[in-house]
Design a protein around this motif. Structure first.
Motif, PDB file in Angstrom:
ATOM      1  N   SER A 118       1.551   6.236  13.165  1.00  0.00           N
ATOM      2  CA  SER A 118       2.659   6.962  12.534  1.00  0.00           C
ATOM      3  C   SER A 118       2.278   7.469  11.157  1.00  0.00           C
ATOM      4  N   LEU A 119       1.476   6.695  10.429  1.00  0.00           N
ATOM      5  CA  LEU A 119       1.029   7.127   9.102  1.00  0.00           C
ATOM      6  C   LEU A 119       0.142   8.367   9.211  1.00  0.00           C
ATOM      7  N   ALA A 120      -0.754   8.365  10.189  1.00  0.00           N
ATOM      8  CA  ALA A 120      -1.616   9.532  10.386  1.00  0.00           C
ATOM      9  C   ALA A 120      -0.792  10.742  10.811  1.00  0.00           C
ATOM     10  N   ALA A 121       0.227  10.516  11.624  1.00  0.00           N
ATOM     11  CA  ALA A 121       1.074  11.617  12.093  1.00  0.00           C
ATOM     12  C   ALA A 121       1.811  12.298  10.946  1.00  0.00           C
ATOM     13  N   GLU A 122       1.974  11.583   9.839  1.00  0.00           N
ATOM     14  CA  GLU A 122       2.606  12.163   8.646  1.00  0.00           C
ATOM     15  C   GLU A 122       1.627  12.969   7.801  1.00  0.00           C
ATOM     16  N   GLY A 123       0.380  13.082   8.262  1.00  0.00           N
ATOM     17  CA  GLY A 123      -0.619  13.853   7.537  1.00  0.00           C
ATOM     18  C   GLY A 123      -1.454  13.044   6.568  1.00  0.00           C
ATOM     19  N   ARG A 124      -1.349  11.722   6.626  1.00  0.00           N
ATOM     20  CA  ARG A 124      -2.136  10.879   5.729  1.00  0.00           C
ATOM     21  C   ARG A 124      -3.537  10.648   6.301  1.00  0.00           C
ATOM     22  N   ALA A 125      -4.494  10.400   5.411  1.00  0.00           N
ATOM     23  CA  ALA A 125      -5.844  10.009   5.815  1.00  0.00           C
ATOM     24  C   ALA A 125      -5.867   8.488   5.910  1.00  0.00           C
ATOM     25  N   VAL A 126      -6.182   7.956   7.082  1.00  0.00           N
ATOM     26  CA  VAL A 126      -6.113   6.515   7.315  1.00  0.00           C
ATOM     27  C   VAL A 126      -7.487   6.002   7.756  1.00  0.00           C
ATOM     28  N   LEU A 127      -8.039   5.070   6.970  1.00  0.00           N
ATOM     29  CA  LEU A 127      -9.325   4.443   7.279  1.00  0.00           C
ATOM     30  C   LEU A 127      -9.064   2.987   7.640  1.00  0.00           C
ATOM     31  N   VAL A 128      -9.482   2.573   8.838  1.00  0.00           N
ATOM     32  CA  VAL A 128      -9.216   1.220   9.329  1.00  0.00           C
ATOM     33  C   VAL A 128     -10.499   0.599   9.856  1.00  0.00           C
ATOM     34  N   THR A 172       0.828  -1.221   0.000  1.00  0.00           N
ATOM     35  CA  THR A 172       0.000   0.000   0.000  1.00  0.00           C
ATOM     36  C   THR A 172       0.852   1.257   0.000  1.00  0.00           C
ATOM     37  N   LEU A 173       2.084   1.149   0.491  1.00  0.00           N
ATOM     38  CA  LEU A 173       2.940   2.329   0.622  1.00  0.00           C
ATOM     39  C   LEU A 173       3.833   2.585  -0.591  1.00  0.00           C
ATOM     40  N   LEU A 174       3.815   1.676  -1.563  1.00  0.00           N
ATOM     41  CA  LEU A 174       4.730   1.793  -2.705  1.00  0.00           C
ATOM     42  C   LEU A 174       4.649   3.151  -3.400  1.00  0.00           C
ATOM     43  N   GLY A 175       3.445   3.651  -3.605  1.00  0.00           N
ATOM     44  CA  GLY A 175       3.283   4.928  -4.309  1.00  0.00           C
ATOM     45  C   GLY A 175       3.315   6.134  -3.396  1.00  0.00           C
ATOM     46  N   ASP A 176       3.664   5.925  -2.112  1.00  0.00           N
ATOM     47  CA  ASP A 176       3.692   7.000  -1.120  1.00  0.00           C
ATOM     48  C   ASP A 176       2.373   7.775  -1.112  1.00  0.00           C
ATOM     49  N   PRO A 177       1.223   7.066  -1.015  1.00  0.00           N
ATOM     50  CA  PRO A 177      -0.087   7.726  -1.108  1.00  0.00           C
ATOM     51  C   PRO A 177      -0.414   8.518   0.147  1.00  0.00           C
ATOM     52  N   ARG A 178      -1.300   9.490  -0.008  1.00  0.00           N
ATOM     53  CA  ARG A 178      -1.726  10.308   1.122  1.00  0.00           C
ATOM     54  C   ARG A 178      -2.998   9.765   1.776  1.00  0.00           C
ATOM     55  N   ALA A 179      -3.599   8.739   1.182  1.00  0.00           N
ATOM     56  CA  ALA A 179      -4.786   8.108   1.759  1.00  0.00           C
ATOM     57  C   ALA A 179      -4.557   6.603   1.805  1.00  0.00           C
ATOM     58  N   LEU A 180      -4.932   5.974   2.915  1.00  0.00           N
ATOM     59  CA  LEU A 180      -4.699   4.548   3.103  1.00  0.00           C
ATOM     60  C   LEU A 180      -5.942   3.888   3.701  1.00  0.00           C
ATOM     61  N   ILE A 181      -6.220   2.667   3.235  1.00  0.00           N
ATOM     62  CA  ILE A 181      -7.414   1.926   3.664  1.00  0.00           C
ATOM     63  C   ILE A 181      -6.991   0.526   4.086  1.00  0.00           C
ATOM     64  N   PHE A 182      -7.402   0.120   5.278  1.00  0.00           N
ATOM     65  CA  PHE A 182      -7.049  -1.203   5.785  1.00  0.00           C
ATOM     66  C   PHE A 182      -8.303  -1.891   6.325  1.00  0.00           C
ATOM     67  N   ASP A 183      -8.583  -3.085   5.818  1.00  0.00           N
ATOM     68  CA  ASP A 183      -9.756  -3.848   6.237  1.00  0.00           C
ATOM     69  C   ASP A 183      -9.312  -4.966   7.182  1.00  0.00           C
ATOM     70  N   GLU A 184      -9.671  -4.856   8.441  1.00  0.00           N
ATOM     71  CA  GLU A 184      -9.356  -5.852   9.469  1.00  0.00           C
ATOM     72  C   GLU A 184      -7.863  -6.224   9.476  1.00  0.00           C
ATOM     73  N   PRO A 185      -6.968  -5.254   9.632  1.00  0.00           N
ATOM     74  CA  PRO A 185      -5.538  -5.562   9.529  1.00  0.00           C
ATOM     75  C   PRO A 185      -4.966  -6.354  10.693  1.00  0.00           C
ATOM     76  N   VAL A 186      -5.667  -6.418  11.844  1.00  0.00           N
ATOM     77  CA  VAL A 186      -5.091  -7.108  12.998  1.00  0.00           C
ATOM     78  C   VAL A 186      -5.735  -8.459  13.273  1.00  0.00           C
ATOM     79  N   ASN A 187      -6.681  -8.882  12.449  1.00  0.00           N
ATOM     80  CA  ASN A 187      -7.338 -10.172  12.687  1.00  0.00           C
ATOM     81  C   ASN A 187      -6.340 -11.316  12.704  1.00  0.00           C
ATOM     82  N   GLY A 188      -6.377 -12.109  13.764  1.00  0.00           N
ATOM     83  CA  GLY A 188      -5.544 -13.302  13.844  1.00  0.00           C
ATOM     84  C   GLY A 188      -4.102 -13.059  14.245  1.00  0.00           C
ATOM     85  N   LEU A 189      -3.746 -11.825  14.545  1.00  0.00           N
ATOM     86  CA  LEU A 189      -2.354 -11.540  14.893  1.00  0.00           C
ATOM     87  C   LEU A 189      -2.101 -11.741  16.379  1.00  0.00           C
TER      88      LEU A 189
END
Length: 302
Positions: free
Chosen positions: A174-184, A143-160
């Motif tokens: 940390s991603l939000a602290a960089e000014g990115r919009a983060v939806l989880v 998700t970070l390859l293009g250095d996007p300013r918006a990120l979306i994660f669906d159930e990223p901690v399930n089973g961890l």
């Protein structure tokens, strides 16, 4: 600053309305928790944001443009909806390289995201042999390859395991602290309580709540107060407008009165207290109360 805007979003499959006139925003600089019972429409909404499903009505924009109108989408929004969506025979490096090349991104980004997600030591290993936690990290790296300013994660901690959960929590922050919009999205309320700044809660495809974490908790009450005393006190609490139920080991669990009010009441009646502890409303309690009418299947009380 990039913002995800969802406006009047509706998705029907035949006669079934999965998402119903849904509107909310995901602002930059914060983690927005996307919550709802099973079948609420969270995953479908996320798919519509990134063009994997077409809305029946409504519109979604990222940075003011629809996903299909973005010249290089991976540079605007990154999404992890399924950590297992990776060719198991490819190494972590080759998986990321294929994504970078196909999106016109520089090869150096592969090394950069491997380092950021702690995968540089396993870059040459096949993804099929990765643990769930390592696959989640690989998905996040993609998700970070293009250095996007918006990120979306669906159930990223399930089973961890706890270490993996903590790593992802800190990484989202940390991603939000960089000014990115983060939806989880997540079903782990305790984790969302420590991760999200803002909450969007939906049920049966409709918006139930869209507010800051502190506002949501306040709106659902100030919690209870744990009271311990060796003398009769419940009738005084009830007479003063409190609701009292029995707690563990002889404690009283009081709602409707603050700890200050209870302390003054005890002093007035000469009742010595051995404990007077405010208990905050948990996010889980607030969530259950909010979505009580939107749960698909409810078991009978014992």
């Amino acid at each position: 600053m990039t913002t995800i805007e969802v406006r009047g979003l509706t998705k029907r499959y035949g006669s079934d309305v999965v998402v119903d006139d849904l509107s909310f925003s995901v602002a930059p600089g914060q983690v927005t928790g996307f919550l709802g019972p099973n079948g609420a429409g969270k995953s479908t909404t996320m798919k519509m944001i990134i063009g994997l499903a077409a809305p029946t009505h409504g519109i979604v924009t990222v940075g003011g443009r629809r996903y299909q109108d973005l010249p290089v989408p991976l540079t605007e929004v990154g999404a992890l909806l399924d950590a297992s969506a990776v060719h198991g025979a490819r190494t972590a490096y080759d998986h990321l390289l294929a994504l970078a090349v196909s999106n016109g991104l520089p090869r150096r980004r592969v090394d950069e995201v491997l380092a950021r997600t702690g995968l540089e030591g396993v870059a040459g290993k096949r993804a099929g042999g990765f643990s769930l936690g390592m696959r989640q990290r690989l998905g996040i790296a993609a998700t970070l390859l293009g250095d996007p300013r918006a990120l979306i994660f669906d159930e990223p901690v399930n089973g961890l395991d706890p270490e993996g959960i903590r790593w992802i929590r800190d990484f989202m922050r940390s991603l939000a602290a960089e000014g990115r919009a983060v939806l989880v999205s997540s079903h782990l309320m305790s984790e969302m309580a420590q991760t999200a700044d803002h909450l969007v809660v939906i049920g049966r495809g409709r918006l139930i709540a869209d507010m800051g974490m502190a506002d949501l908790m306040h709106a659902n009450g100030d919690g209870t107060v744990l009271v311990r005393t060796g003398e009769p006190f419940a009738h005084h609490l009830t007479a003063a407008g409190g609701t009292v139920r029995d707690g563990l080991e002889g404690a009283l669990v009081v709602s409707g009165l603050s700890s200050t009010e209870i302390g003054k009441l005890a002093a007035y009646h000469g009742v010595p207290l051995s404990e007077l502890t405010p208990q905050r409303v948990s996010l889980e309690d607030a969530f259950i109360e909010l979505t009580r009418e939107s749960v698909e299947y409810q078991g009978a009380a014992a």
